[in-house]
Design a protein around this motif. Structure first.
Motif, short mmCIF file in Angstrom:
data_model
loop_
_atom_site.label_atom_id
_atom_site.label_comp_id
_atom_site.label_asym_id
_atom_site.label_seq_id
_atom_site.Cartn_x
_atom_site.Cartn_y
_atom_site.Cartn_z
N THR A 107 86.45 -21.81 -43.70
CA THR A 107 87.39 -22.69 -44.38
C THR A 107 86.67 -23.82 -45.15
OG1 THR A 107 87.56 -24.07 -42.41
CG2 THR A 107 89.23 -22.34 -42.68
N GLN A 108 85.33 -23.87 -45.02
CA GLN A 108 84.59 -24.93 -45.71
C GLN A 108 84.15 -24.45 -47.10
OE1 GLN A 108 82.03 -25.12 -42.17
NE2 GLN A 108 82.04 -27.34 -42.48
N ALA A 157 95.73 -22.02 -42.44
CA ALA A 157 94.54 -22.81 -42.10
C ALA A 157 94.46 -23.97 -43.07
CB ALA A 157 93.29 -21.95 -42.24
N ARG A 158 93.71 -24.99 -42.67
CA ARG A 158 93.39 -26.06 -43.61
C ARG A 158 91.99 -25.79 -44.15
NH1 ARG A 158 97.11 -30.13 -43.89
NH2 ARG A 158 95.65 -31.26 -45.23
N VAL A 159 91.84 -25.99 -45.44
CA VAL A 159 90.62 -25.59 -46.14
C VAL A 159 90.02 -26.84 -46.79
CG1 VAL A 159 89.82 -24.18 -48.09
CG2 VAL A 159 91.56 -23.29 -46.52
N ALA A 160 88.69 -26.92 -46.80
CA ALA A 160 88.03 -28.07 -47.43
C ALA A 160 88.46 -28.18 -48.89
CB ALA A 160 86.51 -27.91 -47.34
N GLU A 161 88.79 -29.39 -49.31
CA GLU A 161 89.29 -29.60 -50.67
C GLU A 161 88.19 -30.16 -51.55
OE1 GLU A 161 92.86 -32.00 -50.99
OE2 GLU A 161 92.41 -32.39 -53.10
N ALA A 169 84.02 -30.89 -47.59
CA ALA A 169 84.10 -31.59 -48.87
C ALA A 169 83.50 -32.98 -48.70
CB ALA A 169 85.55 -31.70 -49.31
N ALA A 170 82.91 -33.51 -49.77
CA ALA A 170 82.30 -34.85 -49.70
C ALA A 170 83.32 -35.88 -49.23
CB ALA A 170 81.74 -35.23 -51.07
N SER A 171 84.55 -35.72 -49.66
CA SER A 171 85.61 -36.67 -49.29
C SER A 171 86.11 -36.44 -47.87
CB SER A 171 86.79 -36.50 -50.23
OG SER A 171 87.37 -35.20 -50.01
N GLY A 172 85.76 -35.32 -47.27
CA GLY A 172 86.28 -34.95 -45.96
C GLY A 172 87.71 -34.41 -46.02
N LYS A 173 88.27 -34.33 -47.22
CA LYS A 173 89.67 -33.90 -47.35
C LYS A 173 89.83 -32.39 -47.16
CE LYS A 173 91.17 -36.33 -51.23
NZ LYS A 173 92.17 -36.53 -52.24
#
Ligand code: ADP
Length: 500
Positions: free
Chosen positions: A21-22, A50-54, A32-36
């Motif tokens: 997911t990253q 799933a939640r995926v790195a934005e 993601a650099a922002s952690g989002k």
């Protein structure tokens, strides 16, 4: 009906776990650099898979820097073409070894039927990769004659870092169409997947690394268009941009490319493709083919046969049979065998399609089948058919991107050519006839990039695909796709010795 009931049953548990997911940057899975993060949703239920790195512009910067290093200093463009060929062949083998997992992931994230992903799309991805692997060691330049005493070589070199932006309707196939030729030519890639379907590309990126792709050669950034996509399009470190998506977004990325560093851009955009049924047609066969041309992939195809032109002599019979065929179409859980149509990709598309259906009704077209959602949850839509559609109606002009067939009536070949071509789009056309003269006339007269005679949606690695007019710029697949990823360099030297 049984077909509708399937959409309301308990969803089948997908036989796969989400492993990645990253973001995939420089050979590592990273946040993601922002952690989002953002959610990717199961279109059967609208529940979060799933939640995926934005990824955003900072991540695009990191990915482009990794790709630049891989291209400017890394082994990939410097190794032998045969070694690159073998990496791509190993990747194709790994895709086949993991085919079930990949197909399940794709179906889960996109709502495509498992029969389609497992039976056709994943095998095609392996096939495309082997096709491009075959090109890797067959790319060579020319020696051309000059008027003076000069030796002139033309070299074909990889173009550098390719930025690629892909849509959600064929996530893996678009990965293959774009990444395949770019890698075969020795480039490095930063790929921005569609926010609706980030999962399958991350999985296969890990397989490409396992196949021996050096770090940084392929980077995959999940994220949204106006942020990550725009950052990639306007990046000064990107040497070439390839985009597939809507015509409106295509114009934006072309402008971003022009305003930044004039990177060359290939665009594969929307369509409103005619499917023409002539007076001599076997109506049953024509109905089936026209049905598939429109409803395939939930109607979410840039080249969908979305204007079904039927000759007046067979029109009424055609409409009756098209209606019967649509009513028989099996809508349901895409993991269930026998299901022909899964859910649309997301709530936004779902609502947009239903708005187009309403506009068809309002503008006076005859609704002969469907017209509403199917089931009570997720993004399922009934197979919908409109008859008596007129050219000036919105449903005959704009891309609906859903399971909505519009049937128009025509009387002469000249008329159907004129009306088919009276569109800003020019992606594809289908012609159904037994008359060779009519087929030949139409094939030449239609201003489109693909003409399918007595067939539709036939894709093959070697067949070029792309649009006339506002359906796109450039061609993908086949030998034509290599041109997008090569620079041409002329090397000129004097021939001093006249002895030759
Ligand atoms: P759709 O409307 O069907 O989602 P788009 O053309 O908007 O089609 O999307 C295709 C791809 O383009 C997706 O990966 C999306 O994130 C990306 N995209 C959307 N808007 C932009 C933009 N302003 N700049 C760059 N890429 C974009």
């Amino acid at each position: 009906s049984a077909a509708v009931a399937a959409a309301t049953e308990e969803p089948i548990q997908p036989p796969v776990d989400v492993k990645y997911t990253q973001l995939f940057i420089n050979g590592d899975f990273v946040d993601a650099a922002s952690g989002k993060t953002f959610p990717t949703v199961d279109p059967r239920t609208s529940e979060v898979i799933a939640r995926v790195a934005e990824g955003d512009s900072e991540d695009i910067d990191r990915a482009v820097a990794a790709a630049r290093r891989a291209f400017d200093e890394g082994p990939w463009p410097r190794m032998t073409a045969y070694e690159r060929c073998r990496v791509l062949l190993r990747f194709a083998d790994l895709i086949e070894q993991h085919a079930e997992e990949i197909a399940a992931l794709e179906t889960w994230d996109s709502g495509k039927t498992l029969e389609q992903t497992a039976g056709s799309e994943v095998p095609m991805v392996a096939r495309y990769m082997r096709y491009y692997a075959g090109w890797a060691d067959k790319i060579h330049g020319l020696v051309v004659p000059a008027d003076g005493p000069h030796h002139v070589q033309v070299l074909h070199e990889p173009i550098g870092v390719a930025g690629q932006i892909i849509p959600w309707n064929f996530p893996l196939l678009m990965f293959a169409w774009k990444v395949g030729p770019a890698l075969a030519c020795g480039n490095a890639v930063v790929l921005k997947t569609a926010e609706q379907t980030p999962l399958s590309a991350l999985f296969v990126a890990s397989l490409l690394q396992e196949a021996g792709l050096p770090e940084g050669v392929l980077n995959v950034v999940s994220g949204f268009g106006p942020t990550a996509g725009a950052a990639l399009s306007s990046h000064m470190g990107v040497d070439k941009l390839a985009f597939t998506g809507s015509t409106g977004t295509g114009k934006i990325v072309l402008e971003l490319a022009a305003r930044s560093n004039l990177k060359p851009v290939t665009l594969e955009l929307g369509g409103k493709s005619p499917f023409i049924v002539m007076d001599d047609a076997d109506v049953d066969q024509a109905v089936e083919l026209a049905h598939r041309a429109l409803f395939f992939n939930q109607g979410q195809c840039c080249c969908a046969g979305s204007r079904t032109f039927v000759h007046e002599s067979v029109y009424d019979e055609f409409v009756e049979k098209a209606k019967a065929r649509a009513l028989k179409r099996v809508v349901g859980d895409p993991f269930r065998s026998g299901v022909e149509q899964g859910p649309q990709i997301d709530g936004e598309q779902f609502k947009k399609i239903l708005r187009y259906v309403q506009s068809g009704v309002d503008s006076g077209a005859t609704l002969v089948a469907g017209g509403d959602r199917s089931g009570s949850r997720g993004f399922y839509i009934q197979p919908t058919v409109f008859a008596d559609v007129e050219d000036e109606m919105k449903i005959a002009q704009e891309e609906i991107f859903g399971p909505v067939q519009s049937i128009l009536r025509f009387s002469t070949v000249e008329e159907v050519v004129r009306r088919s071509n009276a569109s800003p789009y020019g992606l594809a056309a289908g012609v159904f006839t037994r008359r060779l003269d009519a087929a030949n006339t139409l094939a030449r007269a239609l201003k489109v990039g693909s003409v399918w005679l007595n067939c539709y949606d036939v894709f093959d690695a070697a067949i070029p695909f792309g649009g006339y007019k506002m359906s796109g710029v450039g061609r993908e697949k086949g030998a034509y796709s290599l041109r997008n990823y090569l620079q041409t360099k002329a090397v000129v030297s004097p021939i001093k010795d006249a002895a030759w």
